[in-house]
Design an enzyme around this catalytic site. Sequence first.
Site, PDB file in Angstrom:
ATOM      1  N   PRO A  35       0.849  -1.195   0.000  1.00 40.78           N
ATOM      2  CA  PRO A  35       0.000   0.000   0.000  1.00 40.78           C
ATOM      3  C   PRO A  35       0.881   1.241   0.000  1.00 40.78           C
ATOM      4  O   PRO A  35       1.755   1.396   0.855  1.00 40.78           O
ATOM      5  CB  PRO A  35      -0.773  -0.129   1.318  1.00 40.78           C
ATOM      6  CG  PRO A  35       0.139  -0.922   2.209  1.00 40.78           C
ATOM      7  CD  PRO A  35       0.869  -1.873   1.305  1.00 40.78           C
ATOM      8  N   GLU A  39       0.593   5.495  -0.462  1.00 43.59           N
ATOM      9  CA  GLU A  39      -0.279   6.666  -0.561  1.00 43.59           C
ATOM     10  C   GLU A  39      -0.066   7.399  -1.872  1.00 43.59           C
ATOM     11  O   GLU A  39       1.062   7.716  -2.247  1.00 43.59           O
ATOM     12  CB  GLU A  39      -0.021   7.601   0.625  1.00 43.59           C
ATOM     13  CG  GLU A  39      -0.772   8.918   0.579  1.00 43.59           C
ATOM     14  CD  GLU A  39      -2.279   8.749   0.671  1.00 43.59           C
ATOM     15  OE1 GLU A  39      -2.994   9.705   0.342  1.00 43.59           O
ATOM     16  OE2 GLU A  39      -2.740   7.652   1.067  1.00 43.59           O
ATOM     17  N   CYS A  86       3.091   3.442   9.289  1.00 39.10           N
ATOM     18  CA  CYS A  86       3.298   4.644   8.488  1.00 39.10           C
ATOM     19  C   CYS A  86       4.093   5.683   9.282  1.00 39.10           C
ATOM     20  O   CYS A  86       3.709   6.050  10.398  1.00 39.10           O
ATOM     21  CB  CYS A  86       1.966   5.247   8.060  1.00 39.10           C
ATOM     22  SG  CYS A  86       2.152   6.782   7.116  1.00 39.10           S
ATOM     23  N   GLY A  98       7.130  -2.496  -2.715  1.00 41.81           N
ATOM     24  CA  GLY A  98       6.583  -1.154  -2.851  1.00 41.81           C
ATOM     25  C   GLY A  98       7.303  -0.375  -3.930  1.00 41.81           C
ATOM     26  O   GLY A  98       6.912  -0.364  -5.088  1.00 41.81           O
TER      27      GLY A  98
END
Length: 317
Positions: free
Chosen positions: A15, A17, A102, A229
Amino acid sequence: MFWDQFKAPFSILAPMEGVTDLVFRQVVAKAGRPDIFFTEFTNIYSYANQLGRQNALERLQFLPSEQPIVAQIWGKTPENFALMSAGLKDLGYQAVDINTGCPDKNVVATGGGSALIRTPELAAEIIQATKSSGLAVSVKTRLGYSQVDEYQTWLPHLFKQDIQALTVHLRTKKEMSKVPAHFELIPAIVQMRNDLAPHTKLIINGDILDIQTGFQMAHEHGFDGVMIGRGVFHNPFCFTHHTPTQTELLELLHYHLDLWENYHYGQLADRTPSMEPLKRFFKVYIHGVRGAHDLRAKLMDCHNLDQVRKVLKKENL
């Protein structure tokens, strides 16, 4: 259980952003999909607030072809985790991931993300509240907040929460991405999982750029999954064993532009989309093109898709 369907080692798109939205997930799927997709992380408060719920629902959209997909959510209020996870089940999700890693300062300031490393009992309450939905619950985290050796108490705490999967980014919150991932700790973390929660899938994240590298590490050390990522920025085909040609990368760029246009001028036609989120992807596709630096500068100056396409056409791309 959701996580039991995947044979180790399996692959996951991390994930990110402003990156792993519905559009870019389709791009990655075309290049070569991972075994599992994760959404961008979504704020539990936006979902709980009627004024913000539409934005949350847009972020949580997915296509049937994206299954299996995991919704990642963040915040610090257990009751809102329970509310949102129940809503995710209604949206068709089978699994939810709690973000406790995060490092973004704004997220941390609210008590969410990696701030939860400093409030372990609250993290445990959040996990139990999220389980009330009946969804498969997993957690993504970091080694610690300030010190690497915090993993020796923090990770056991998470393993004891009876979660289905745990993703460990091999850095602390303080380290951000400024230092190499601590691969040397993998054997200790694997042993910790084996001792405390052998049923929990262990996923490793951080500085793994392709599945060849990740799967080799998984076979060597005995963890279950590889989460990639930033590797998709180096090569959007990173979930395959294929090295793309420049032609293939440019074809993928045009596919990305078409998808972006369809989504932002179709489904979201009631608003004028900003080009800024799209611009971060240009370097992914053109880094091998002759004069890539100047070309990227021209693309970054574009204000709409027509201008982008004109620049590419002029360059015969």
